[in-house]
Design an enzyme around this catalytic site. Structure first.
Site, PDB file in Angstrom:
ATOM      1  N   VAL A 601       0.667  -1.200  -0.100  1.00  0.00           N
ATOM      2  CA  VAL A 601      -0.028  -0.017   0.071  1.00  0.00           C
ATOM      3  C   VAL A 601       0.798   1.344   0.091  1.00  0.00           C
ATOM      4  CG1 VAL A 601      -1.835   1.249   1.158  1.00  0.00           C
ATOM      5  CG2 VAL A 601      -1.800  -1.180   1.198  1.00  0.00           C
ATOM      6  N   ASP A 602       0.851   2.127  -1.083  1.00  0.00           N
ATOM      7  CA  ASP A 602       1.310   3.188  -1.068  1.00  0.00           C
ATOM      8  C   ASP A 602       3.013   3.088  -0.598  1.00  0.00           C
ATOM      9  OD1 ASP A 602      -1.044   4.286  -1.701  1.00  0.00           O
ATOM     10  OD2 ASP A 602      -1.412   5.064   0.346  1.00  0.00           O
ATOM     11  N   PHE A 603       3.657   2.092  -1.251  1.00  0.00           N
ATOM     12  CA  PHE A 603       4.899   1.796  -0.589  1.00  0.00           C
ATOM     13  C   PHE A 603       6.134   2.556  -1.251  1.00  0.00           C
ATOM     14  CE2 PHE A 603       3.670  -1.500  -3.725  1.00  0.00           C
ATOM     15  CZ  PHE A 603       4.992  -1.986  -4.366  1.00  0.00           C
ATOM     16  N   ARG A 661      -1.420   6.642  -6.641  1.00  0.00           N
ATOM     17  CA  ARG A 661      -2.547   7.584  -6.372  1.00  0.00           C
ATOM     18  C   ARG A 661      -1.996   8.940  -5.937  1.00  0.00           C
ATOM     19  NH1 ARG A 661      -5.780   5.013  -1.397  1.00  0.00           N
ATOM     20  NH2 ARG A 661      -4.246   4.710   0.202  1.00  0.00           N
TER      21      ARG A 661
END
Length: 750
Positions: A601-603, A661
């Site tokens: 996630v959003d790494f 994103r």
């Protein structure tokens, strides 16, 4: 013809006697070598299964199952993957006809847990009177046509502490020597009662005990093998053929802590052996013995270069384990920096008593050139005197030869001496190190070094210091707050040095405070190590406050080369230090090269001006993973991410990959010349929680390849098209990150 020199035991006075010469100048066997026709092996053409590392734990069960399922004539191939380049394993058995292929850049590493190797006696990792309490890492027993191949590495980890102990395997061996016992340490490769076995191109490093041992083997080839272990690592012989026939060891490089090669004959004769065109460095030389009970014969050593071995060409035994050694030929040999360049001794164990008297006859040294040291040719008694031919032998600057109970022949005219000028080659290191040369203060971290932890070293560091970290796992939080600090992992791969902790946003208060390593000052560099936040691994059910940063980078002119960054949510925070001046805040220029980033996630997130060259971006575990969450938010702000020549992919659990994103409204990300997995969604990017930020983002994609690449205009409609000037700027980190001071982060390392 030959001139005979007979050295009397008492006075070492030579006598020439025609009758004696006729007696001694017997014909040396023309078959003093491997009877097979041996050529360079080739890598397999058929692979049954290809495996990538799946975890950092012991994968022996998985590897053994794959070996057992592999049909004869095929290979199990081990190769590096997104989760690393190392397979950790306990003992494995290679079935008949199967090849274990370890690909370049891949390591099969031995577990450091003694119980994994124990034979059932409970003695592995201990000292006793036998030293037989451990299995080898790889065993080939009653096999035919089995092989271990590839340009990868088998790592014994003899220098690492045994699990549950304060000692390394090698420290245990030294203590056993002091206490008069035997260490129970695993060998690396054990080959028993097998036929036609091949080792090809493989690198063997840091064995806890012997590297390769042959017992009653018929037909064995080692070609292009590299064996690398320090000179002070006790009982780490390179290759030991015992009770074996038709052996070829060729084109190999060996440096170790004991015999480079030792031919033994305890449980049967060893004969028809060729040692061809090899290079030896530290070690105890080209040895025959000490166990020669069943006889050693028909050995050819040709084209050998011994550079710094303690002994050179050596035959050793004693009355407790002696036997007949005959028809041994040494040809075209170069030696330097050897204490004993030639050594034929029958008193290997001082004071040994027994009736197995050693005798060496028909031993020929031909075209041998050495420098320094003291040759010794010392037989047992006159009834068992050595019979030796010297034909073109010159040891420049040698001390007076020690000769006793030895009958010498010399050739007239002598064979020419070899030209050794071009044969002093550097040892082939595992890789051309990318570590920068240390400048200024150097602080050493690791077992037996001045500092046990990175944190302890940093407490004494000054700006610009270099912290060199020995292989191992260091569980600590590291803060780099002085300009110009450099952390250098000294392992062969980034996986060898691991900085890890388990921290989350919920634990520490915010995402930015959850990091394992904080690179906060300008000019920081980190090379060749892994940084892992283990929070998700240890708390897989926690979802609230689960952000867990591995590396938080917030300084300017920072370089990160050859890293592995591991977490789940928010792995890499590539950000800028907080300030109150909005667009006027100074940029945080950061350069990342040849680095693996693992997350879900959003790494990769933040507002740095960052250039990522050659990244391996790997999503894990979730049905949908999101790679970036870039956060430029004001016009004129100097920030953004460029990914060049990178790869985006994921494990089998992932169904969809999102390139990013927008964490903030002006999120800026470009993928250039990169390979995209087929699971990358067609839109490429998604919005942030339906906040309609996509229209203001600055997302771009140029020259993608792979199954996830799509024609221009296919992604979400707000993608940017870059003009020629913009493309020119992003095509080089030196241009993209130059700034007003002309910084050049793509510099070559010294």
């Amino acid at each position: 013809m030959y001139a005979c020199l007979f050295f009397l035991a008492e006075g070492l006075r030579p006598f020439r006697k025609a009758a004696l010469c006729a007696l001694l100048c017997c014909t040396l066997s023309s078959h003093a070598q491997d009877r097979r026709s041996v050529t360079e092996p080739t890598l397999p053409t058929t692979v049954c299964t290809t495996l990538e590392p799946r975890s950092t734990g012991n994968e022996a069960a998985r590897l053994q199952a794959a070996l057992n399922a592999c049909p004869a004539g095929q290979a199990l191939k081990l190769q590096r993957g997104p989760l690393g380049d190392r397979f950790m394993s306990g003992p494995l058995r290679i079935p008949s006809g199967v090849t274990l292929w370890i690909d370049a850049g891949t390591t099969l590493a031995a577990s450091t847990r003694p119980a994994d190797f124990d034979t059932g006696s409970g003695q592995c990792g201990r000292i006793d009177a036998l030293g037989k309490g451990c299995q080898a890492l790889l065993t080939l027993e009653n096999t035919e046509y089995s092989s271990v191949m590839g340009e990868g590495e088998i790592l014994g980890q003899g220098d690492q502490r045994m699990e549950g102990s304060t000692e390394t395997w090698w420290q245990l061996a030294r203590r056993a020597q002091r206490e008069g016992g035997k260490q129970n340490n695993p060998r690396l490769i054990q080959i028993n009662q097998s036929r036609n076995v091949v080792l090809y191109k493989i690198r063997l490093r840091n064995a806890p005990n012997f590297h390769v041992v042959l017992d009653r083997v018929q037909g064995f080839t080692a070609w292009g093998v590299v064996i690398d272990t320090p000179a002070d690592a006790r009982n780490t012989d390179g290759i030991d053929p015992g009770a074996s026939e038709d052996i070829t060891i060729a084109h190999s490089f060996i440096r170790t802590g004991d015999d480079n090669i030792a031919i033994k004959a305890l449980r049967g004769p060893s004969r028809f052996i060729s040692v061809l065109d090899n290079h030896f460095y530290s070690g105890h030389g080209m040895s025959i013995g000490s166990e020669t009970n069943a006889g050693v014969s028909d050995v050819l050593v040709r084209g050998l270069t011994l550079d710094g071995t303690t002994w050179g060409l050596r035959i050793k035994s004693d009355a407790d384990r002696g036997g007949l050694v005959e028809r041994v030929r040494y040809e075209d040999v170069c030696l330097r920096n050897n204490r004993w360049p030639l050594s034929l001794t029958t008193q290997y164990a001082k004071g040994a008593v027994g009736t197995s008297i050693p005798q060496y006859r028909d031993i020929r040294f031909q075209s041998v050139r050495g420098q320094g040291g003291q040759p010794e040719l010392q037989g047992f008694d006159e009834a068992h005197a050595h019979q030796v031919l010297l034909d073109g032998v010159h040891i420049e600057g040698a001390a007076p030869w020690k000769v006793r109970h030895t009958r010498l022949d010399t050739a007239t005219p002598a064979s020419p001496l070899p030209d050794c000028t071009a044969r002093w080659l550097p040892f082939p290191e595992a890789k051309d190190s990318a570590l920068p040369a240390p400048t200024g203060q150097v602080l050493l971290v690791g077992p037996g070094r001045p500092y046990a932890s990175v944190t302890a070293a940093l407490a004494d560091a000054r700006a610009g210091a270099t912290v060199r970290i020995a292989p191992g796992t260091y569980r600590e939080v590291v803060r780099l707050q002085l300009p110009g600090l450099r952390l250098l992992g000294e392992g062969a791969t980034p996986q060898d040095v691991v900085l890890e902790e388990s921290r989350s946003a919920a634990d520490t208060g915010t995402t930015s405070k959850s990091a394992v390593v904080f690179a906060e000052a300008d000019g920081i560099e980190i090379h060749n190590l892994s940084i892992a936040n283990r929070f998700h691994e240890e708390h897989p059910q926690v979802t609230q406050g689960a952000q867990a940063v591995a590396l938080y980078a917030s300084g300017d002119r920072q370089r990160f080369v050859g890293l592995r960054l591991i977490s789940f949510q928010d792995t890499l925070y590539a950000a800028r230090r907080a300030c109150n001046s909005g667009a006027a805040c100074p940029p945080a220029r950061q350069f990342y090269r040849d680095t693996v980033v693992i997350g879900a996630v959003d790494f990769i997130f933040g507002n740095a001006l960052a250039y990522f060259d050659g990244l391996d971006i790997y999503g894990i575990e979730r049905p949908q993973v999101i790679v970036t969450a870039q956060s430029c938010q004001t016009e004129g702000e100097v920030c953004g991410y460029v990914f060049r020549n990178s790869r985006v992919h994921a494990d089998a659990a992932v169904q969809h990959i999102v390139l990013g994103r927008p964490w903030r409204a002006l999120s800026t990300v470009t993928f250039l010349d990169s390979e995209l997995d087929g699971r990358v969604i067609s839109a490429g990017f998604i919005d942030w929680n339906q906040e309609n930020r996509l229209p203001t983002t600055r997302y771009a994609e140029v020259n993608s390849r792979g199954a996830g690449a799509v024609p221009p205009g296919t992604r979400q409609p707000h993608m940017h098209t870059l003009d020629a000037a913009q493309l020119h700027t992003i095509s080089s980190a030196n241009r993209y990150l130059a700034g007003s001071d002309g910084w050049q982060p793509e510099r070559s390392e010294p």
